[in-house]
Design an enzyme around this catalytic site. Structure first.
Site, short mmCIF file in Angstrom:
data_model
loop_
_atom_site.label_atom_id
_atom_site.label_comp_id
_atom_site.label_asym_id
_atom_site.label_seq_id
_atom_site.Cartn_x
_atom_site.Cartn_y
_atom_site.Cartn_z
N CYS A 1 0.45 8.55 -2.90
CA CYS A 1 1.29 7.94 -3.95
C CYS A 1 1.73 8.93 -5.03
O CYS A 1 2.46 8.55 -5.94
CB CYS A 1 0.52 6.80 -4.61
SG CYS A 1 -0.99 7.34 -5.44
N GLY B 1 2.45 8.20 -8.82
CA GLY B 1 2.59 6.74 -8.95
C GLY B 1 3.97 6.24 -9.29
O GLY B 1 4.13 5.07 -9.66
N CYS C 1 13.46 26.16 0.52
CA CYS C 1 13.53 24.87 1.22
C CYS C 1 14.91 24.23 1.04
O CYS C 1 15.44 23.61 1.96
CB CYS C 1 12.42 23.93 0.76
SG CYS C 1 10.83 24.41 1.44
N LEU D 1 0.86 -1.19 0.00
CA LEU D 1 0.00 0.00 0.00
C LEU D 1 0.89 1.23 0.00
O LEU D 1 1.78 1.36 0.85
CB LEU D 1 -0.87 0.00 1.27
CG LEU D 1 -1.65 1.30 1.55
CD1 LEU D 1 -2.71 1.56 0.48
CD2 LEU D 1 -2.29 1.27 2.94
C1 LIG Z 1 4.70 15.36 -1.56
S1 LIG Z 1 3.52 14.32 -2.31
C2 LIG Z 1 4.45 12.82 -2.35
C3 LIG Z 1 4.01 11.92 -3.44
C4 LIG Z 1 4.80 10.62 -3.59
N1 LIG Z 1 4.75 9.81 -2.40
C5 LIG Z 1 6.21 10.88 -4.03
O1 LIG Z 1 7.13 10.62 -3.26
O2 LIG Z 1 6.38 11.34 -5.15
C6 LIG Z 1 2.28 14.03 -1.04
C7 LIG Z 1 1.18 13.08 -1.42
O3 LIG Z 1 0.35 12.84 -0.27
C8 LIG Z 1 -0.99 12.84 -0.67
N2 LIG Z 1 -1.85 13.14 0.50
C9 LIG Z 1 -1.79 14.21 1.30
N3 LIG Z 1 -2.75 14.14 2.26
C10 LIG Z 1 -3.42 12.98 2.04
C11 LIG Z 1 -4.52 12.35 2.69
N4 LIG Z 1 -5.16 12.93 3.70
N5 LIG Z 1 -4.92 11.15 2.22
C12 LIG Z 1 -4.30 10.56 1.15
N6 LIG Z 1 -3.26 11.14 0.49
C13 LIG Z 1 -2.83 12.33 0.92
C14 LIG Z 1 -1.05 13.88 -1.77
O4 LIG Z 1 -2.21 13.72 -2.55
C15 LIG Z 1 0.24 13.56 -2.50
O5 LIG Z 1 0.02 12.51 -3.42
#
Ligand SMILES: C[S@@+](CC[C@H](N)C(=O)[O-])C[C@H]1O[C@@H](n2cnc3c(N)ncnc32)[C@H](O)[C@@H]1O
Length: 393
Positions: free
Chosen positions: A167, A170, A357, A163
Protein backbone atom coordinates in the site's frame (compact mmCIF):
# COMPACT_ATOMS: atom_id res chain seq x y z
CA UNK A 1 43.87 3.73 -25.39
CA UNK A 2 41.48 6.66 -25.50
CA UNK A 3 42.79 7.52 -28.99
CA UNK A 4 41.57 4.18 -30.39
CA UNK A 5 38.01 4.88 -29.14
CA UNK A 6 37.76 8.38 -30.53
CA UNK A 7 37.03 7.69 -34.22
CA UNK A 8 33.98 5.51 -33.41
CA UNK A 9 32.73 7.94 -30.78
CA UNK A 10 33.18 10.92 -33.09
CA UNK A 11 31.17 9.17 -35.83
CA UNK A 12 28.19 9.22 -33.45
CA UNK A 13 28.17 13.03 -33.49
CA UNK A 14 26.96 13.17 -29.90
CA UNK A 15 26.84 16.47 -27.97
CA UNK A 16 29.40 15.04 -25.53
CA UNK A 17 32.63 16.36 -24.04
CA UNK A 18 35.12 14.04 -22.36
CA UNK A 19 37.15 15.62 -19.55
CA UNK A 20 40.16 13.48 -18.69
CA UNK A 21 41.90 12.96 -15.34
CA UNK A 22 44.60 15.47 -16.37
CA UNK A 23 41.98 18.20 -16.97
CA UNK A 24 42.13 18.08 -20.79
CA UNK A 25 38.90 18.18 -22.83
CA UNK A 26 37.95 16.24 -25.94
CA UNK A 27 34.75 17.18 -27.75
CA UNK A 28 33.07 14.17 -29.32
CA UNK A 29 30.53 16.20 -31.32
CA UNK A 30 29.41 19.79 -31.82
CA UNK A 31 27.96 21.96 -29.01
CA UNK A 32 28.42 19.50 -26.11
CA UNK A 33 25.55 19.55 -23.62
CA UNK A 34 26.96 16.73 -21.46
CA UNK A 35 30.43 16.43 -19.96
CA UNK A 36 31.71 13.03 -18.89
CA UNK A 37 34.54 13.54 -16.43
CA UNK A 38 36.78 10.47 -16.28
CA UNK A 39 38.59 10.52 -12.93
CA UNK A 40 40.29 7.15 -13.23
CA UNK A 41 42.47 6.34 -16.30
CA UNK A 42 41.99 2.62 -15.65
CA UNK A 43 38.36 2.98 -16.70
CA UNK A 44 39.27 3.78 -20.28
CA UNK A 45 39.97 0.13 -21.19
CA UNK A 46 36.47 -0.86 -20.00
CA UNK A 47 34.89 1.96 -21.96
CA UNK A 48 35.84 0.11 -25.15
CA UNK A 49 32.91 -2.27 -24.41
CA UNK A 50 30.57 -0.15 -22.31
CA UNK A 51 27.21 -1.04 -20.79
CA UNK A 52 24.71 1.15 -18.97
CA UNK A 53 25.60 -0.85 -15.87
CA UNK A 54 29.31 -0.04 -16.24
CA UNK A 55 28.65 3.67 -16.80
CA UNK A 56 26.03 3.87 -14.05
CA UNK A 57 28.23 2.02 -11.57
CA UNK A 58 31.23 4.23 -12.38
CA UNK A 59 29.04 7.30 -11.69
CA UNK A 60 27.60 5.95 -8.44
CA UNK A 61 31.05 4.92 -7.19
CA UNK A 62 32.56 8.31 -8.11
CA UNK A 63 34.93 7.07 -10.86
CA UNK A 64 33.22 9.40 -13.30
CA UNK A 65 31.14 12.54 -13.01
CA UNK A 66 28.35 13.51 -15.35
CA UNK A 67 27.49 17.15 -15.97
CA UNK A 68 24.48 18.26 -18.00
CA UNK A 69 20.76 17.44 -18.22
CA UNK A 70 20.18 13.93 -16.86
CA UNK A 71 17.80 12.92 -19.68
CA UNK A 72 20.52 13.84 -22.19
CA UNK A 73 23.01 11.81 -20.15
CA UNK A 74 20.75 8.76 -20.48
CA UNK A 75 20.14 9.28 -24.22
CA UNK A 76 23.87 9.60 -24.89
CA UNK A 77 24.64 6.59 -22.66
CA UNK A 78 22.13 4.48 -24.58
CA UNK A 79 23.52 5.54 -27.96
CA UNK A 80 27.11 4.74 -26.95
CA UNK A 81 26.28 1.36 -25.42
CA UNK A 82 24.09 0.35 -28.40
CA UNK A 83 26.98 1.00 -30.78
CA UNK A 84 29.93 -0.21 -28.67
CA UNK A 85 28.30 -2.54 -26.16
CA UNK A 86 27.97 -6.32 -25.99
CA UNK A 87 24.98 -7.67 -27.91
CA UNK A 88 24.67 -11.10 -26.33
CA UNK A 89 23.92 -10.28 -22.74
CA UNK A 90 23.08 -13.36 -20.62
CA UNK A 91 19.53 -14.08 -19.44
CA UNK A 92 19.04 -12.86 -15.87
CA UNK A 93 18.88 -15.54 -13.20
CA UNK A 94 15.54 -16.16 -11.52
CA UNK A 95 16.20 -15.90 -7.83
CA UNK A 96 14.76 -17.68 -4.84
CA UNK A 97 12.86 -15.21 -2.66
CA UNK A 98 12.23 -15.54 1.05
CA UNK A 99 10.66 -13.23 3.58
CA UNK A 100 13.97 -12.14 5.10
CA UNK A 101 15.71 -11.17 1.85
CA UNK A 102 12.56 -9.51 0.52
CA UNK A 103 12.14 -7.48 3.72
CA UNK A 104 15.77 -6.34 3.49
CA UNK A 105 15.39 -5.38 -0.17
CA UNK A 106 12.19 -3.43 0.52
CA UNK A 107 13.72 -1.60 3.44
CA UNK A 108 16.77 -0.64 1.33
CA UNK A 109 14.56 1.10 -1.23
CA UNK A 110 11.50 2.38 0.62
CA UNK A 111 13.00 3.27 4.01
CA UNK A 112 15.50 5.64 2.35
CA UNK A 113 13.79 8.83 3.57
CA UNK A 114 10.13 9.85 3.56
CA UNK A 115 11.14 13.49 3.12
CA UNK A 116 13.18 12.60 0.02
CA UNK A 117 10.21 10.83 -1.58
CA UNK A 118 7.97 13.76 -0.64
CA UNK A 119 10.27 16.04 -2.61
CA UNK A 120 9.33 14.58 -5.99
CA UNK A 121 6.19 12.45 -5.62
CA UNK A 122 2.69 13.98 -5.75
CA UNK A 123 1.04 15.18 -2.51
CA UNK A 124 -0.50 11.73 -1.85
CA UNK A 125 2.91 10.07 -2.42
CA UNK A 126 1.58 7.62 -4.98
CA UNK A 127 4.66 5.68 -6.09
CA UNK A 128 3.37 4.00 -9.25
CA UNK A 129 2.31 4.83 -12.81
CA UNK A 130 -0.17 7.72 -13.09
CA UNK A 131 -3.06 7.86 -15.56
CA UNK A 132 -3.27 10.65 -18.14
CA UNK A 133 -6.78 10.85 -19.51
CA UNK A 134 -5.83 13.45 -22.13
CA UNK A 135 -2.06 13.82 -21.77
CA UNK A 136 -2.40 17.46 -20.64
CA UNK A 137 -2.66 16.73 -16.91
CA UNK A 138 -0.02 17.59 -14.34
CA UNK A 139 1.28 14.91 -11.97
CA UNK A 140 -1.23 15.68 -9.18
CA UNK A 141 -4.19 15.41 -11.56
CA UNK A 142 -2.86 12.26 -13.23
CA UNK A 143 -2.28 10.47 -9.91
CA UNK A 144 -5.78 11.32 -8.71
CA UNK A 145 -7.10 10.07 -12.07
CA UNK A 146 -5.16 6.82 -11.61
CA UNK A 147 -6.64 6.26 -8.15
CA UNK A 148 -10.13 6.92 -9.54
CA UNK A 149 -9.48 4.62 -12.53
CA UNK A 150 -8.44 1.78 -10.22
CA UNK A 151 -11.39 2.27 -7.87
CA UNK A 152 -13.79 2.34 -10.81
CA UNK A 153 -12.30 -0.79 -12.34
CA UNK A 154 -12.75 -2.49 -8.98
CA UNK A 155 -16.39 -1.32 -8.98
CA UNK A 156 -16.03 -0.28 -5.34
CA UNK A 157 -19.29 0.22 -3.44
CA UNK A 158 -19.78 1.88 -0.04
CA UNK A 159 -19.20 -0.51 2.83
CA UNK A 160 -17.13 -3.01 0.84
CA UNK A 161 -13.85 -4.34 2.23
CA UNK A 162 -10.77 -3.61 0.12
CA UNK A 163 -7.32 -5.13 0.64
CA UNK A 164 -4.38 -3.07 -0.69
CA UNK A 165 -1.32 -5.33 -1.05
CA UNK A 166 1.83 -3.17 -1.04
CA UNK A 167 0.00 0.00 0.00
CA UNK A 168 3.00 2.36 0.05
CA UNK A 169 2.19 5.52 2.00
CA UNK A 170 -1.52 4.73 1.84
CA UNK A 171 -2.58 7.12 -0.93
CA UNK A 172 -4.95 4.67 -2.62
CA UNK A 173 -6.32 3.40 0.70
CA UNK A 174 -7.24 6.94 1.81
CA UNK A 175 -8.66 7.85 -1.60
CA UNK A 176 -10.83 4.72 -1.80
CA UNK A 177 -12.13 5.26 1.75
CA UNK A 178 -12.83 8.96 1.22
CA UNK A 179 -14.26 8.90 -2.31
CA UNK A 180 -15.86 5.44 -2.48
CA UNK A 181 -16.80 4.85 1.16
CA UNK A 182 -15.03 1.49 1.50
CA UNK A 183 -13.19 -0.10 4.44
CA UNK A 184 -9.53 -0.57 3.50
CA UNK A 185 -6.75 -2.68 4.95
CA UNK A 186 -3.31 -1.95 3.52
CA UNK A 187 -0.10 -3.91 3.99
CA UNK A 188 3.48 -2.81 3.35
CA UNK A 189 6.93 -4.13 4.26
CA UNK A 190 8.34 -0.65 4.86
CA UNK A 191 8.37 0.73 8.41
CA UNK A 192 8.85 4.31 7.19
CA UNK A 193 5.87 4.02 4.87
CA UNK A 194 3.76 2.54 7.63
CA UNK A 195 4.52 5.36 10.08
CA UNK A 196 3.81 8.21 7.67
CA UNK A 197 0.87 6.33 6.14
CA UNK A 198 -0.77 5.93 9.57
CA UNK A 199 -0.15 9.60 10.39
CA UNK A 200 -1.91 10.64 7.20
CA UNK A 201 -4.86 8.31 7.83
CA UNK A 202 -5.31 9.82 11.29
CA UNK A 203 -4.85 13.39 10.03
CA UNK A 204 -7.65 12.88 7.51
CA UNK A 205 -9.94 11.40 10.20
CA UNK A 206 -10.08 8.07 8.37
CA UNK A 207 -8.92 5.82 11.23
CA UNK A 208 -12.35 4.18 11.39
CA UNK A 209 -12.13 3.19 7.73
CA UNK A 210 -8.45 2.57 6.96
CA UNK A 211 -6.01 0.29 8.76
CA UNK A 212 -2.38 -0.17 7.70
CA UNK A 213 -0.11 -2.99 8.82
CA UNK A 214 3.47 -4.18 8.37
CA UNK A 215 2.93 -7.57 6.75
CA UNK A 216 4.35 -9.80 4.04
CA UNK A 217 1.86 -10.90 1.37
CA UNK A 218 2.69 -14.52 2.26
CA UNK A 219 1.10 -13.98 5.69
CA UNK A 220 -2.23 -12.61 4.45
CA UNK A 221 -5.43 -14.15 5.86
CA UNK A 222 -6.77 -16.83 3.54
CA UNK A 223 -10.45 -16.76 4.42
CA UNK A 224 -11.92 -14.71 1.55
CA UNK A 225 -12.75 -11.83 3.89
CA UNK A 226 -12.25 -9.08 1.30
CA UNK A 227 -14.69 -8.02 -1.43
CA UNK A 228 -11.91 -6.59 -3.55
CA UNK A 229 -8.11 -6.86 -3.65
CA UNK A 230 -5.71 -4.40 -5.28
CA UNK A 231 -1.95 -4.62 -5.71
CA UNK A 232 -0.21 -1.65 -7.29
CA UNK A 233 3.49 -1.58 -8.16
CA UNK A 234 4.16 -4.45 -5.79
CA UNK A 235 4.38 -7.69 -7.78
CA UNK A 236 7.72 -6.56 -9.30
CA UNK A 237 9.20 -7.58 -5.92
CA UNK A 238 7.68 -11.07 -5.87
CA UNK A 239 9.96 -12.93 -8.32
CA UNK A 240 9.06 -15.51 -10.97
CA UNK A 241 9.43 -18.44 -8.61
CA UNK A 242 6.82 -17.06 -6.22
CA UNK A 243 4.27 -15.80 -8.76
CA UNK A 244 2.01 -18.84 -8.27
CA UNK A 245 2.13 -18.41 -4.48
CA UNK A 246 1.49 -14.66 -4.76
CA UNK A 247 -1.55 -15.19 -6.99
CA UNK A 248 -2.83 -17.92 -4.70
CA UNK A 249 -2.68 -15.47 -1.76
CA UNK A 250 -4.70 -12.91 -3.76
CA UNK A 251 -7.24 -15.61 -4.66
CA UNK A 252 -7.52 -16.79 -1.05
CA UNK A 253 -8.02 -13.25 0.29
CA UNK A 254 -11.02 -12.39 -1.91
CA UNK A 255 -14.58 -13.75 -1.63
CA UNK A 256 -16.30 -15.54 -4.54
CA UNK A 257 -17.70 -12.86 -6.86
CA UNK A 258 -14.98 -10.43 -5.78
CA UNK A 259 -12.42 -8.67 -7.98
CA UNK A 260 -8.62 -8.55 -7.98
CA UNK A 261 -6.57 -5.84 -9.68
CA UNK A 262 -2.86 -6.38 -10.34
CA UNK A 263 -1.11 -3.23 -11.60
CA UNK A 264 2.60 -3.50 -12.31
CA UNK A 265 5.62 -3.35 -14.58
CA UNK A 266 6.01 -6.15 -17.09
CA UNK A 267 8.94 -7.32 -19.20
CA UNK A 268 9.39 -6.68 -22.92
CA UNK A 269 10.22 -10.33 -23.74
CA UNK A 270 8.64 -13.55 -22.51
CA UNK A 271 12.06 -15.10 -21.77
CA UNK A 272 13.24 -12.05 -19.79
CA UNK A 273 16.01 -11.34 -22.36
CA UNK A 274 17.86 -8.17 -21.28
CA UNK A 275 16.95 -4.85 -22.85
CA UNK A 276 18.85 -1.60 -22.59
CA UNK A 277 22.42 -2.92 -22.51
CA UNK A 278 22.91 -3.42 -18.79
CA UNK A 279 20.12 -1.19 -17.42
CA UNK A 280 18.55 -4.20 -15.66
CA UNK A 281 21.81 -5.10 -13.89
CA UNK A 282 22.16 -1.52 -12.64
CA UNK A 283 18.59 -1.49 -11.33
CA UNK A 284 19.09 -4.86 -9.65
CA UNK A 285 22.33 -3.83 -7.92
CA UNK A 286 21.43 -0.33 -6.81
CA UNK A 287 17.72 0.36 -7.05
CA UNK A 288 15.49 -2.67 -6.56
CA UNK A 289 17.60 -5.58 -5.28
CA UNK A 290 15.87 -8.91 -6.02
CA UNK A 291 13.31 -7.19 -8.24
CA UNK A 292 12.12 -9.22 -11.24
CA UNK A 293 9.89 -8.25 -14.14
CA UNK A 294 7.69 -11.06 -15.46
CA UNK A 295 6.14 -10.75 -18.90
CA UNK A 296 2.37 -10.27 -19.18
CA UNK A 297 2.02 -13.94 -20.13
CA UNK A 298 3.82 -15.08 -16.95
CA UNK A 299 1.69 -13.09 -14.53
CA UNK A 300 -1.47 -13.82 -16.54
CA UNK A 301 -0.68 -17.53 -16.41
CA UNK A 302 -0.24 -17.49 -12.64
CA UNK A 303 -3.40 -15.43 -12.11
CA UNK A 304 -5.38 -17.90 -14.22
CA UNK A 305 -3.83 -20.99 -12.61
CA UNK A 306 -4.78 -19.63 -9.17
CA UNK A 307 -8.44 -19.81 -10.22
CA UNK A 308 -9.05 -16.17 -11.11
CA UNK A 309 -10.68 -15.20 -14.41
CA UNK A 310 -8.94 -12.34 -16.24
CA UNK A 311 -11.64 -9.93 -17.40
CA UNK A 312 -9.76 -6.82 -18.50
CA UNK A 313 -6.17 -5.85 -19.37
CA UNK A 314 -4.84 -2.37 -20.10
CA UNK A 315 -1.32 -1.29 -21.07
CA UNK A 316 -0.18 2.07 -19.70
CA UNK A 317 3.44 2.07 -20.93
CA UNK A 318 3.59 5.68 -22.09
CA UNK A 319 1.70 6.79 -18.99
CA UNK A 320 4.60 5.48 -16.92
CA UNK A 321 7.15 7.23 -19.16
CA UNK A 322 5.33 10.50 -18.50
CA UNK A 323 5.00 9.82 -14.76
CA UNK A 324 8.73 9.15 -14.47
CA UNK A 325 9.55 12.26 -16.50
CA UNK A 326 7.56 14.27 -13.94
CA UNK A 327 9.31 12.56 -11.01
CA UNK A 328 12.74 13.03 -12.56
CA UNK A 329 12.10 16.70 -13.40
CA UNK A 330 10.87 17.35 -9.85
CA UNK A 331 13.96 15.73 -8.35
CA UNK A 332 16.28 17.61 -10.75
CA UNK A 333 14.60 20.89 -9.73
CA UNK A 334 15.27 20.14 -6.05
CA UNK A 335 18.79 18.67 -6.03
CA UNK A 336 20.14 20.92 -3.31
CA UNK A 337 17.30 20.01 -0.96
CA UNK A 338 17.72 16.33 -1.86
CA UNK A 339 21.39 16.53 -0.85
CA UNK A 340 20.29 17.49 2.67
CA UNK A 341 18.10 14.38 2.88
CA UNK A 342 20.08 11.47 1.40
CA UNK A 343 23.77 10.66 0.85
CA UNK A 344 25.29 11.78 -2.47
CA UNK A 345 25.62 8.14 -3.54
CA UNK A 346 21.87 7.52 -3.14
CA UNK A 347 21.09 10.75 -4.96
CA UNK A 348 23.22 9.61 -7.90
CA UNK A 349 21.40 6.26 -7.96
CA UNK A 350 17.92 7.80 -7.84
CA UNK A 351 18.76 10.42 -10.51
CA UNK A 352 19.86 7.75 -12.99
CA UNK A 353 17.02 5.40 -12.05
CA UNK A 354 14.22 7.94 -12.56
CA UNK A 355 15.56 9.38 -15.81
CA UNK A 356 16.64 5.94 -17.06
CA UNK A 357 13.27 4.30 -16.40
CA UNK A 358 11.46 7.19 -18.11
CA UNK A 359 13.66 6.52 -21.14
CA UNK A 360 13.11 2.75 -20.86
CA UNK A 361 9.31 3.05 -20.85
CA UNK A 362 9.42 5.59 -23.71
CA UNK A 363 11.54 3.22 -25.80
CA UNK A 364 9.46 0.10 -25.12
CA UNK A 365 12.05 -1.71 -22.99
CA UNK A 366 9.40 -2.36 -20.35
CA UNK A 367 5.63 -2.05 -20.05
CA UNK A 368 2.95 -1.50 -17.41
CA UNK A 369 -0.21 -3.58 -17.27
CA UNK A 370 -3.35 -3.35 -15.20
CA UNK A 371 -4.92 -6.80 -15.06
CA UNK A 372 -8.42 -7.09 -13.64
CA UNK A 373 -9.55 -10.55 -12.60
CA UNK A 374 -12.72 -11.93 -11.06
CA UNK A 375 -13.10 -14.83 -8.63
CA UNK A 376 -16.16 -16.50 -10.15
CA UNK A 377 -18.97 -17.90 -8.03
CA UNK A 378 -19.27 -21.71 -7.92
CA UNK A 379 -21.83 -21.59 -10.76
CA UNK A 380 -19.44 -19.56 -12.97
CA UNK A 381 -21.29 -16.25 -12.64
CA UNK A 382 -19.56 -13.02 -11.69
CA UNK A 383 -20.58 -9.53 -10.60
CA UNK A 384 -19.39 -7.34 -13.44
CA UNK A 385 -21.43 -5.06 -15.71
CA UNK A 386 -21.84 -6.07 -19.35
CA UNK A 387 -19.45 -3.42 -20.65
CA UNK A 388 -16.74 -0.98 -19.54
CA UNK A 389 -19.06 2.00 -20.09
CA UNK A 390 -19.32 2.66 -16.34
CA UNK A 391 -15.58 3.37 -16.13
CA UNK A 392 -15.86 6.48 -18.27
CA UNK A 393 -19.08 8.10 -17.00
C1 LIG B 1 6.32 0.78 -5.65
S1 LIG B 1 5.61 0.66 -4.06
C2 LIG B 1 3.92 0.96 -4.48
C3 LIG B 1 3.16 1.53 -3.36
C4 LIG B 1 1.69 1.87 -3.64
N1 LIG B 1 0.94 0.73 -4.07
C5 LIG B 1 1.59 3.01 -4.62
O1 LIG B 1 1.11 2.79 -5.73
O2 LIG B 1 1.98 4.11 -4.27
C6 LIG B 1 5.65 -1.09 -3.66
C7 LIG B 1 5.01 -1.47 -2.35
O3 LIG B 1 5.01 -2.90 -2.24
C8 LIG B 1 5.35 -3.25 -0.92
N2 LIG B 1 5.86 -4.64 -0.91
C9 LIG B 1 6.88 -5.14 -1.61
N3 LIG B 1 7.07 -6.45 -1.32
C10 LIG B 1 6.12 -6.77 -0.41
C11 LIG B 1 5.80 -7.97 0.29
N4 LIG B 1 6.53 -9.08 0.15
N5 LIG B 1 4.73 -7.95 1.12
C12 LIG B 1 4.00 -6.81 1.31
N6 LIG B 1 4.29 -5.64 0.68
C13 LIG B 1 5.34 -5.61 -0.15
C14 LIG B 1 6.36 -2.21 -0.51
O4 LIG B 1 6.50 -2.16 0.89
C15 LIG B 1 5.71 -0.97 -1.11
O5 LIG B 1 4.75 -0.45 -0.22
Amino acid sequence: MIASLLPTLKDLQLPLRLRLWDGSDIDIGPSPSVTLVIRDPQLVAQLARPSLDLLGTAYVEGLIDLQGPVDEVIRIGDTITRVLGEDNMPLPTREAHDKATDAEAISYHYDLSNAFYQLWLDRDMVYSCAYFETGDEDLEQAQQAKLRHLCRKLRLKPGERLLDVGCGWGGLARYAAREFGVQVHGITLSQQQLELGRERVAAEGLAGQVTLELMDYRDLPRDGRFDKVVSVGMFEHVGHVNLPLYCQRLFDAVRPGGLVMNHGITARHTDGRPVGHGAGEFIDRYVFPHGELPHLVNISGSISDAGLEIVDVESLRLHYARTLEFWSARLEANLEQARQLVPERALRIWRLYLAGCAYGFRHNWINLHQILASKPHADGSHELPWSRADLYR
